[in-house]
Design a protein around this motif. Structure first.
Motif, PDB file in Angstrom:
ATOM      1  N   PHE A  38      17.093 -27.011  36.703  1.00  0.00           N
ATOM      2  CA  PHE A  38      16.319 -26.561  35.552  1.00  0.00           C
ATOM      3  C   PHE A  38      14.895 -27.122  35.598  1.00  0.00           C
ATOM      4  O   PHE A  38      13.936 -26.426  35.253  1.00  0.00           O
ATOM      5  N   LEU A  39      14.751 -28.381  36.025  1.00  0.00           N
ATOM      6  CA  LEU A  39      13.419 -28.964  36.134  1.00  0.00           C
ATOM      7  C   LEU A  39      12.613 -28.252  37.213  1.00  0.00           C
ATOM      8  O   LEU A  39      11.415 -28.001  37.047  1.00  0.00           O
ATOM      9  N   TRP A  40      13.244 -27.902  38.316  1.00  0.00           N
ATOM     10  CA  TRP A  40      12.596 -27.182  39.404  1.00  0.00           C
ATOM     11  C   TRP A  40      12.097 -25.811  38.936  1.00  0.00           C
ATOM     12  O   TRP A  40      10.984 -25.385  39.277  1.00  0.00           O
ATOM     13  N   ILE A  41      12.910 -25.125  38.135  1.00  0.00           N
ATOM     14  CA  ILE A  41      12.550 -23.773  37.695  1.00  0.00           C
ATOM     15  C   ILE A  41      11.408 -23.789  36.692  1.00  0.00           C
ATOM     16  O   ILE A  41      10.442 -23.020  36.803  1.00  0.00           O
ATOM     17  N   PHE A  42      11.496 -24.661  35.686  1.00  0.00           N
ATOM     18  CA  PHE A  42      10.579 -24.588  34.553  1.00  0.00           C
ATOM     19  C   PHE A  42       9.471 -25.637  34.571  1.00  0.00           C
ATOM     20  O   PHE A  42       8.460 -25.474  33.888  1.00  0.00           O
ATOM     21  N   GLY A  43       9.646 -26.703  35.334  1.00  0.00           N
ATOM     22  CA  GLY A  43       8.685 -27.799  35.272  1.00  0.00           C
ATOM     23  C   GLY A  43       7.335 -27.481  35.864  1.00  0.00           C
ATOM     24  O   GLY A  43       6.296 -27.929  35.353  1.00  0.00           O
ATOM     25  N   ASP A  44       7.292 -26.691  36.944  1.00  0.00           N
ATOM     26  CA  ASP A  44       6.023 -26.461  37.624  1.00  0.00           C
ATOM     27  C   ASP A  44       5.006 -25.742  36.746  1.00  0.00           C
ATOM     28  O   ASP A  44       3.811 -26.049  36.766  1.00  0.00           O
ATOM     29  N   HIS A  56      -1.288 -32.870  35.610  1.00  0.00           N
ATOM     30  CA  HIS A  56      -0.257 -33.772  36.132  1.00  0.00           C
ATOM     31  C   HIS A  56       0.054 -34.910  35.152  1.00  0.00           C
ATOM     32  O   HIS A  56       1.219 -35.120  34.784  1.00  0.00           O
ATOM     33  N   PHE A  57      -0.969 -35.636  34.725  1.00  0.00           N
ATOM     34  CA  PHE A  57      -0.727 -36.783  33.857  1.00  0.00           C
ATOM     35  C   PHE A  57      -0.224 -36.338  32.483  1.00  0.00           C
ATOM     36  O   PHE A  57       0.702 -36.938  31.929  1.00  0.00           O
ATOM     37  N   GLY A  58      -0.808 -35.283  31.938  1.00  0.00           N
ATOM     38  CA  GLY A  58      -0.370 -34.784  30.635  1.00  0.00           C
ATOM     39  C   GLY A  58       1.083 -34.359  30.659  1.00  0.00           C
ATOM     40  O   GLY A  58       1.828 -34.614  29.705  1.00  0.00           O
ATOM     41  N   PHE A  59       1.493 -33.715  31.751  1.00  0.00           N
ATOM     42  CA  PHE A  59       2.885 -33.288  31.863  1.00  0.00           C
ATOM     43  C   PHE A  59       3.822 -34.479  31.951  1.00  0.00           C
ATOM     44  O   PHE A  59       4.909 -34.469  31.353  1.00  0.00           O
ATOM     45  N   LEU A  60       3.427 -35.536  32.672  1.00  0.00           N
ATOM     46  CA  LEU A  60       4.272 -36.727  32.775  1.00  0.00           C
ATOM     47  C   LEU A  60       4.492 -37.353  31.405  1.00  0.00           C
ATOM     48  O   LEU A  60       5.644 -37.691  31.049  1.00  0.00           O
TER      49      LEU A  60
END
Length: 247
Positions: free
Chosen positions: A83-89, A97-101
């Motif tokens: 699920f992280l692979w599908i929706f995280g990008d 990058h930092f905001g997403f973390l």
């Protein structure tokens, strides 16, 4: 029914998403596999997983973060990382990058607190990245409601891949978490449904500033609720996250 990919290409390499997946896999391989289903592994989970009773006493608050990197078994981590692979990008693409973390970790911590609220004096340990990833899914629903998601349907010996809009897949998932949360007993352990539902709501809310920056409802209207770029085209063997250049 299992989501296997979306048709929403990212415009940059999702380094944070890759790193989060790698950290989760490394921790699983370093502790779960050597320890097996032993008492030592349960003690490890009790120390680093979120135990509501300890949070209520103001202790082990660090576990609101560390619990996000622990998993109970292969299917647990495999499902979460898929699920992280599908929706995280795509969320990383919009947030940076930092905001997403920060978004990911905050969703995971507040998702754990959602499970804590249900039974604040429970000694049942909660582990998993599901709450954080649910937050990613909630944000995805707000930003890309009509992005195509490919679903693998398995009926005994029948296999079929078909596409549905993200709002259907994510909406059904969220309703299932709510329903199962209502009928389940948190003292019995099992799936932390309220962490899932709570993380999803938090992710949706935390994504509103990004939605407003993109133009809010005008962003939806301009793209007919689809992502603002051409969709990815797949053959049945495609698996990597595709990239497209933005103009």
């Amino acid at each position: 029914m299992l989501p296997i990919r979306d048709h929403n290409p990212s415009g940059r390499r999702p380094f944070v998403t890759y790193t989060l997946i790698a950290i989760n896999v490394i921790i699983f391989a370093s502790f779960n596999i050597p320890m097996g289903e032993s008492r030592a592994l349960n003690l490890f989970f009790a120390e680093w997983g979120m135990v509501p009773a300890f949070i209520s006493e103001g202790e082990r608050l660090y576990t609101l973060i560390t619990t996000q990197f622990l998993h109970g078994g292969f299917m647990h981590i495999a499902g979460n990382m898929l699920f992280l692979w599908i929706f995280g990008d795509n969320m990383e693409d919009e947030m940076g990058h930092f905001g997403f973390l920060i978004f990911y970790l905050a969703c995971g911590a507040l998702a754990a607190l959602a499970q804590w609220v249900v039974d604040p004096y429970s000694y049942v340990t909660t582990i998993g990245a599901s709450g954080a990833i649910a937050g990613v899914m909630g944000g995805y629903l707000l930003l890309f409601p009509k992005a195509k998601v490919d679903i693998l349907l398995i009926l005994i010996i029948y296999f079929k891949i078909f596409s549905v809009p993200a709002w259907i897949m994510l909406g059904v998932w969220f309703v299932l978490q709510l329903g199962n949360g209502v009928i389940s007993d948190p003292d019995l352990g099992g799936v932390a449904y309220w962490a899932h539902a709570g993380g999803f709501v938090v992710g949706f809310i935390f994504s509103i500033p990004v939605f407003l920056r993109l133009g809010a409802s005008q962003f939806w209207r301009d793209n007919d609720f689809h992502p603002p770029h051409p969709e990815a085209k797949y053959n049945l063997s495609a698996s990597r996250i595709p990239l497209v250049r933005r103009k």
